[in-house]
Write a protein that holds these residues in place. Sequence first.
Motif, mmCIF file in Angstrom:
data_model
loop_
_atom_site.group_PDB
_atom_site.id
_atom_site.type_symbol
_atom_site.label_atom_id
_atom_site.label_comp_id
_atom_site.label_asym_id
_atom_site.label_seq_id
_atom_site.Cartn_x
_atom_site.Cartn_y
_atom_site.Cartn_z
ATOM 1 N N HIS A 132 0.857 -1.125 -0.093
ATOM 2 C CA HIS A 132 0.032 0.174 -0.107
ATOM 3 C C HIS A 132 0.968 1.241 -0.196
ATOM 4 O O HIS A 132 1.298 1.875 0.981
ATOM 5 C CB HIS A 132 -0.749 -0.137 1.157
ATOM 6 C CG HIS A 132 -1.699 -1.402 1.427
ATOM 7 N ND1 HIS A 132 -2.830 -1.527 0.645
ATOM 8 C CD2 HIS A 132 -1.556 -2.240 2.088
ATOM 9 C CE1 HIS A 132 -3.309 -2.613 0.677
ATOM 10 N NE2 HIS A 132 -2.534 -3.191 1.780
ATOM 11 N N ILE B 7 2.005 5.126 -1.542
ATOM 12 C CA ILE B 7 1.269 6.580 -1.747
ATOM 13 C C ILE B 7 0.966 6.720 -3.517
ATOM 14 O O ILE B 7 1.687 6.205 -4.185
ATOM 15 C CB ILE B 7 2.118 7.613 -1.273
ATOM 16 C CG1 ILE B 7 3.175 7.998 -1.788
ATOM 17 C CG2 ILE B 7 2.145 7.508 0.279
ATOM 18 C CD1 ILE B 7 3.818 9.449 -1.579
ATOM 19 N N TYR C 234 -3.669 8.898 1.196
ATOM 20 C CA TYR C 234 -3.011 7.480 1.889
ATOM 21 C C TYR C 234 -4.149 7.251 3.231
ATOM 22 O O TYR C 234 -4.379 6.127 3.517
ATOM 23 C CB TYR C 234 -1.761 7.920 2.289
ATOM 24 C CG TYR C 234 -1.083 6.710 2.422
ATOM 25 C CD1 TYR C 234 -0.902 5.670 1.491
ATOM 26 C CD2 TYR C 234 0.075 6.542 3.725
ATOM 27 C CE1 TYR C 234 -0.258 4.337 1.942
ATOM 28 C CE2 TYR C 234 0.654 5.144 3.746
ATOM 29 C CZ TYR C 234 0.379 4.187 2.848
ATOM 30 O OH TYR C 234 1.196 3.318 3.005
#
Length: 267
Positions: free
Chosen positions: A113, A115, A128
Motif C-alpha cells: 500500500h 502512496i 493515503y
Amino acid sequence: MALSGVVGKDRGELRIHENLEELTTDLADYIAKISETFVKERGAFSVALSGGSLIYLMRKLCVAPFNRTVDWAKWHVFWADERVVAKNHSDSNYKLAKDVFLSKVPVLPSHLHSINDAVSAEEAASEYEFVIRQLVKTRVVSVSEFCDCPKFDLILLGMGPDGHVASLFPDHRVLNVTDEWVTFITDSPKPPPERITFTLPVINSASNVVVVVTGEAKAGTLHSVIEGSGGTGSSLQPARMVQPVTGKLVWFLDKEAASKLDNAKHS
C-alpha cells in the motif's frame, strides 16, 4: 548474544547487540514471531515501514528460514513515511524497500500500500489516510480501542541523528497534529522537502513499535532520548515522544549506538 532489559516508564525494552550481524538476525526473528502471532489471531499482518538503513537491516527476512516460514501472503505493507517523489526515484522509500527486501519475498503486489506519487504532498497524505480507513473498515488493519486511530500490528522506525522518526522532525508543527492519521510536510530539513508521514497518535496506537538505531554518531541523541530527564532539549526529540499507549516498544541497538547509555538497566 544480545543484552536486553527494560528502562524507565514509557521508554520500552532495549536490545543491545554486539554487531550488525547479530542485530539483523534478532530483528528478523522478532518480526517473524510478531507476524506469526497476528496471522494466527487476525488472519492478516499489518506492518508499516520507514526508510533508510532500517530496510537494509531487515535483509535476513529474505533468506532461510524466514523466506520459507513467514506467511508472506498475509502481509499488508504500509509506509510510516514517504518522500513525495516518483516510485522509481532514488529517494523513494517504496523503491528502497522493493529493491532491497520486498522483491525478494512473495508479498502480494496488491498488499503493498504505497502512496499516490502523481499528486501534491497534501493530496497524497489525504489519499493515503483514505486508503488506510478503508482497510480498517475491512479489518485488514485493526482499530485502536482508545482513539480514532488505526492500530497497526507493527510499525518499524529508524532514528535520525537529530532524534527524528518517520518524517516527524524536532520542533516541526506536525508533532502537534492529533486529528489526522497521515499528514504532510513541504519543508523537510532533509531533502527531499515534500513528504507524508504517520502522525504521533497513529504511531503510539500500534500494537508493536520497533525503533532501530545503529552507529556511534547517534549515541548522544539516543542517550538523551532514552535517559534524558525530559527537559527542554530531550522533550523536543520526536523519538522521545514515541510512547505506545498499550503497545510494546522495543529498541534494537548496536553497541556503538548504545555506548552512552550508562544508566540503562540491562542484563
